[in-house]
Design a protein around this motif. Structure first.
Motif, mmCIF file in Angstrom:
data_model
loop_
_atom_site.group_PDB
_atom_site.id
_atom_site.type_symbol
_atom_site.label_atom_id
_atom_site.label_comp_id
_atom_site.label_asym_id
_atom_site.label_seq_id
_atom_site.Cartn_x
_atom_site.Cartn_y
_atom_site.Cartn_z
ATOM 1 N N ILE A 1 23.808 46.683 39.012
ATOM 2 C CA ILE A 1 25.044 46.701 38.207
ATOM 3 C C ILE A 1 25.585 45.288 38.141
ATOM 4 N N SER A 2 26.013 44.894 36.983
ATOM 5 C CA SER A 2 26.567 43.548 36.825
ATOM 6 C C SER A 2 27.889 43.427 37.569
ATOM 7 N N ALA A 3 28.284 42.167 37.865
ATOM 8 C CA ALA A 3 29.529 41.924 38.604
ATOM 9 C C ALA A 3 30.740 42.450 37.852
ATOM 10 N N ALA A 4 30.749 42.312 36.535
ATOM 11 C CA ALA A 4 31.870 42.803 35.731
ATOM 12 C C ALA A 4 31.966 44.321 35.802
ATOM 13 N N GLU A 5 30.809 45.006 35.820
ATOM 14 C CA GLU A 5 30.825 46.471 35.865
ATOM 15 C C GLU A 5 31.175 46.984 37.259
ATOM 16 N N VAL A 6 30.758 46.226 38.313
ATOM 17 C CA VAL A 6 31.072 46.650 39.683
ATOM 18 C C VAL A 6 32.578 46.709 39.900
ATOM 19 N N ASP A 7 33.322 45.755 39.352
ATOM 20 C CA ASP A 7 34.778 45.719 39.546
ATOM 21 C C ASP A 7 35.461 46.951 38.970
#
Length: 518
Positions: free
Chosen positions: A457-463
């Protein structure tokens, strides 16, 4: 120093006030005593007059008995005798009170004369009874005993005794009134003298005290005006009394502190402008975030509408097609009802998910918690998902000492969380990639981890992964409600859920629950 001046002024004023209060108290006490004595004297005078009137009426009725017979006025005679007795009792009572208040020298003979009146009335009554009992048939003007009784005993002796008592009480009333007049005159002249002495002294003291206070007040007023205009350099430089000197020192210190505060205010204003600029930037970012959330909400409403419209359209279409058919077999009905049931079940699941999230926001998720062995629960879920995905390796790694580990949970809700995480791990990884489940225990927590080897999962989606309606950009399945539901269930158990993910290496979801013991 000024305190001493105030003390002298207050002491002088208090002395004159004490004299005024003392004279008022003494005059009030003496006036009350004189009024009480005057009331007693007037009451005695009235009672003597009342006794005289009742006695003469009694004598008249006794005379009527001689004329008209022994039983002519018995009832009236008894009534008058009772009234005379009451009047005599009241006179004796008042004379005793008067003697206690005025002394024996002032009321000499009053009680003794009353005893003489009682004796005289009794003798007169007895003589009347003797005349009636004698049965003398001679004309009344020829009866010597009756003539002596009426002319000597009643007209001379009794009249003189009652008049003497009335005259004595009249003198007492006059003497008390004269005493009261003298007391009032004395109080009046004392008040005039006290006022003539104290008023000039108090006025002079006020004038002197005002002059002592006026100059420091003018200096203090000028100092405060200087401070108000921004002139802070020692506004009071004149030596004052000790009390005002402390105030002057405080005002000078206040001026210096105000100057320091003004300098600090300039610096603070610059710092505040910088902070306002920073907060404005933060608010702008927050506004953008809210706009983004609102956009997601709108997208969710659109997705929900789409998800609801599709099964409803299918249900309506199946029903309409079946109703239009001329002849329908049992298989057709079964097929139609099976389709409608499937869509209804999907709708029910969607509504349940939305209702669960709503209750989570209101802290109203109803949990049926029981002490449960966690390992059998995990193995059951692993076996179920392994059976559904035969080509994938789903392994559970744990230690044998955790087989009897007990936690207090709602079993069905935890199964729902595990199902969500298993489904995501399978959905977002290739079919030949394994899924690993492990269990770790600390003093107060048990942690379940589910690791896949998918795309990550990308960092933007993890948040934002645990927010509602968030779906991964590369996948369009689902409404983005699974992970928010999992988070709500775990937090209702006083636990936590987290994710660590690296793109290209997969994701690790961790569930931490508090331990419970049987």
């Amino acid at each position: 120093m000024y305190k001493r001046k105030l003390f002298y002024f207050g002491l002088t004023t208090a002395f004159f006030l004490f004299l005024a209060l003392l004279s008022t108290a003494i005059s009030s006490h003496l006036t009350r005593e004189n009024l009480l004595q005057s009331n007693i004297a007037h009451s005695l005078l009235v009672e003597h007059e009342k006794l005289s009137s009742i006695s003469y009426r009694l004598f008249k009725q006794l005379t009527d008995e001689i004329i008209f017979g022994q039983n002519a006025n018995q009832a009236y005679v008894r009534k008058k005798q009772n009234l005379i007795q009451q009047s005599l009792n009241q006179i004796k009572k008042l004379e005793i009170e008067q003697r206690k208040a005025l002394g024996i020298s002032f009321t000499k003979g009053s009680i003794e004369d009353t005893d003489e009146l009682v004796r005289m009335i009794d003798e007169i009554t007895i003589e009347f009874r003797a005349v009636v009992s004698s049965g003398n048939k001679a004309p009344l003007n020829q009866q010597a005993q009756l003539k002596r009784l009426l002319e000597v005993t009643i007209d001379d002796q009794f009249r003189e005794a009652i008049n003497s008592a009335v005259a004595r009480q009249t003198r007492v009333v006059t003497a008390i009134n004269a005493k009261m007049d003298m007391l009032n005159t004395t109080i009046l002249w004392f008040a005039i003298g006290l006022g003539a002495l104290s008023i000039p002294l108090i006025l002079y003291g006020c004038y002197w005290l005002f002059n002592q206070l006026y100059q420091p007040l003018i200096l203090i007023a000028n100092a405060t005006n200087s401070i108000a205009l921004g002139h802070y350099q020692k506004p009071i430089s004149v030596k004052l009394d000790d009390e005002f000197e402390e105030l002057a020192t405080s005002i000078n210190q206040l001026a210096l502190r105000l100057q320091e505060h003004e300098n600090n205010a300039i610096q603070s204003r610059k710092q505040l402008e910088q902070e306002v600029k920073q907060r404005t930037s933060e608010l702008t970012e927050a506004n953008l975030l809210l706009t983004k959330i609102d956009s997601r909400r709108r997208q969710f409403i659109a997705d929900v509408s789409h998800e609801l419209r599709t099964p409803l359209t299918i249900i309506r279409g199946e029903a309409q097609v079946t109703l239009r058919m001329q002849s329908v077999s049992v298989d057709d009905f079964n097929q139609t009802l099976t389709s409608i049931l499937g869509q209804a079940v999907g709708l029910s699941r969607l509504v349940d998910d939305l209702l669960l999230l709503t209750r989570a926001e209101m802290n109203q998720i109803g949990l049926e918690v029981l002490p449960t062995q966690i390992m059998p629960l995990i193995r059951t879920e692993v076996a179920k998902w392994q059976k559904l995905n035969l080509s994938r390796s789903i392994a559970c790694v744990t230690h044998s000492d955790l087989d009897d580990l007990v936690v207090t949970i709602d079993t069905q809700r935890i199964q729902q969380v595990l199902a969500i995480l298993f489904d995501n791990a399978i959905k977002y990884s290739k079919s030949d990639q394994p899924i690993d489940i492990s269990l770790h225990k600390t003093e107060s927590l048990i942690t379940i981890t589910i690791k896949d080897h998918g795309e990550g999962i990308s960092a933007a989606e993890v948040d934002n992964i645990f927010e509602r309606f968030v779906r991964f950009s590369k996948h369009s399945e689902g409404l983005g409600l699974g992970l928010p539901i999992a988070k709500a269930i775990i937090e209702a158990h006083d636990g936590s859920i987290s994710v660590i993910s690296t793109q290209g290496q997969g994701s690790v979801f961790s569930i931490s629950l508090p331990l419970g013991h049987v």
